[in-house]
Design an enzyme around this catalytic site. Structure first.
Site, PDB file in Angstrom:
ATOM      1  N   GLY A   1       0.812  -1.215   0.000  1.00  7.84           N
ATOM      2  CA  GLY A   1       0.000   0.000   0.000  1.00  7.84           C
ATOM      3  C   GLY A   1       0.841   1.258   0.000  1.00  7.84           C
ATOM      4  O   GLY A   1       0.487   2.264  -0.613  1.00  7.84           O
ATOM      5  N   ASN A   2       2.005   1.219   0.670  1.00  7.99           N
ATOM      6  CA  ASN A   2       2.874   2.398   0.703  1.00  7.99           C
ATOM      7  C   ASN A   2       3.416   2.739  -0.680  1.00  7.99           C
ATOM      8  O   ASN A   2       3.741   3.893  -0.960  1.00  7.99           O
ATOM      9  CB  ASN A   2       4.039   2.157   1.669  1.00  7.99           C
ATOM     10  CG  ASN A   2       3.580   2.154   3.112  1.00  7.99           C
ATOM     11  OD1 ASN A   2       2.864   3.036   3.542  1.00  7.99           O
ATOM     12  ND2 ASN A   2       3.983   1.151   3.866  1.00  7.99           N
TER      13      ASN A   2
ATOM     14  N   LYS B   1      -0.194  -3.889  13.861  1.00 11.88           N
ATOM     15  CA  LYS B   1      -0.250  -3.547  12.440  1.00 11.88           C
ATOM     16  C   LYS B   1      -0.321  -2.042  12.226  1.00 11.88           C
ATOM     17  O   LYS B   1      -1.300  -1.396  12.596  1.00 11.88           O
ATOM     18  CB  LYS B   1      -1.469  -4.217  11.801  1.00 11.88           C
ATOM     19  CG  LYS B   1      -1.663  -3.882  10.326  1.00 11.88           C
ATOM     20  CD  LYS B   1      -0.521  -4.412   9.481  1.00 11.88           C
ATOM     21  CE  LYS B   1      -0.766  -4.127   8.001  1.00 11.88           C
ATOM     22  NZ  LYS B   1       0.384  -4.511   7.175  1.00 11.88           N
TER      23      LYS B   1
ATOM     24  N   LYS C   1       6.790 -10.179   5.406  1.00 11.15           N
ATOM     25  CA  LYS C   1       6.975 -10.633   4.024  1.00 11.15           C
ATOM     26  C   LYS C   1       7.669 -11.993   3.994  1.00 11.15           C
ATOM     27  O   LYS C   1       7.259 -12.904   3.274  1.00 11.15           O
ATOM     28  CB  LYS C   1       7.765  -9.592   3.233  1.00 11.15           C
ATOM     29  CG  LYS C   1       7.023  -8.282   3.037  1.00 11.15           C
ATOM     30  CD  LYS C   1       7.890  -7.221   2.409  1.00 11.15           C
ATOM     31  CE  LYS C   1       7.080  -5.964   2.096  1.00 11.15           C
ATOM     32  NZ  LYS C   1       6.353  -5.404   3.235  1.00 11.15           N
TER      33      LYS C   1
END
Length: 313
Positions: A11-12, A127, A272
């Site tokens: 998203g970044n 988060k 990740k």
């Protein structure tokens, strides 16, 4: 060789404003259509860290200014972010596909993801969402009882619960689209977190990490490869230190060893690598699963084994 691939887009990477997102979506579309043009089946998952926080803040601000408005629950904000981001992605992809004479339809699926209400994550918010803040701004939020944390050296952010995905409710829709050559954009922002209560799915106040949801989607549609796109070309140990070492490949055992040694930042590379491990572990001898972590612009080279960090069983 043709592969079924799930792409997890951060998203970044989509920017912090509407204009930045539109421009980023065009760059993203070009890289993804390279893979479509090469004959691969593609499913796209995107993050929503900055966007969902901005949507939540916008509604909270409106609610403070007028009693006609109300603050929106986090699951609703996630749903709104799926449409907001998906719209730009699918339009940019459609334009790029048309430019190259490719006729693959593209559509965004508003996607729910089931979580376990007893997941310990609900007791320990980790988060990051929303915009980056200074320490002083974060202290103000903390004083109001809102959880905040320092995010991988980039600033302070609000944090919410991040439970693990159990199931993807609309997975059959994703499969049906891919079966007919379509490109689904689904599980946006990790999916709308839901759990079954009184015979129906109800939203949970949380944000699911999009990398774990992408890994779950890849597992459920029996993908060959999960590609997690990030801000670096390769995973590294001793990151940003004089003895930094870039990794071309990682076995599950090596990855778990490096995790135990705290080589990967919790708000950045760690999820990740963990998501990559979970997908690779779900493969079999007859259908091995491979994960790749690399830059968006290097995705095609990564599939061809020229760059990126490949995680294998």
């Amino acid at each position: 060789m043709k592969k079924r691939i799930v792409i997890a887009l951060g998203g970044n990477a989509l920017g912090d404003s509407l204009e930045e997102q539109k421009n980023s979506a065009k760059i993203t579309a070009s890289a993804i259509v390279d893979l479509v043009e090469a004959g691969h089946e593609i499913a796209i998952v995107h993050g929503n860290g900055p966007q969902v926080g901005m949507i939540q803040t916008a509604f909270e601000t409106a609610a403070k200014q007028s009693s006609q408005f109300s603050a929106m629950p986090l699951p609703v904000c996630v749903a709104l972010s799926q449409g907001y981001i998906g719209n730009d992605l699918q339009n940019s992809l459609r334009t790029e596909l048309d430019k190259r004479g490719l006729k693959n339809p593209v559509a965004t699926i508003i996607t729910q993801v089931e979580v376990d209400p007893s997941d310990p994550a609900f007791k320990n918010p980790t988060k990051p969402i929303g915009i980056f803040m200074t320490k002083e701004e974060a202290d103000v939020l903390a004083g109001k009882g809102i959880s905040v944390m320092e995010d991988a050296g980039r600033g302070w952010r609000q944090v919410v619960a991040s439970p693990k995905p159990v199931n993807i409710i609309e997975v059959e829709t994703v499969k049906a689209m891919m079966k007919t050559g379509q490109i689904p954009i689904s599980v946006g922002g990790g999916g709308i977190p839901v759990s079954m209560k009184e015979g129906q799915y109800q939203g949970m106040s949380a944000v699911i990490d999009k990398d774990f949801s992408a890994a779950k989607l890849a597992q459920l549609i029996d993908a060959d490869m999960l590609i997690i796109l990030t801000a670096v070309e390769k995973v590294a140990i001793n990151f940003n230190k004089p003895d930094q070492k870039l990794l071309d490949s990682l076995s599950i055992a090596e990855a778990e060893k490096y995790i135990a040694e705290d080589h990967f930042a919790k708000g950045s590379m760690l999820p990740k690598v963990q998501a990559a491990i979970s997908f690779v572990q779900s493969g079999s001898e007859n259908k091995p699963h491979t994960a790749l972590i690399t830059l968006l612009t290097k995705a095609k080279d990564g599939i061809e084994g020229k760059t990126g960090t490949k995680i294998v069983k």
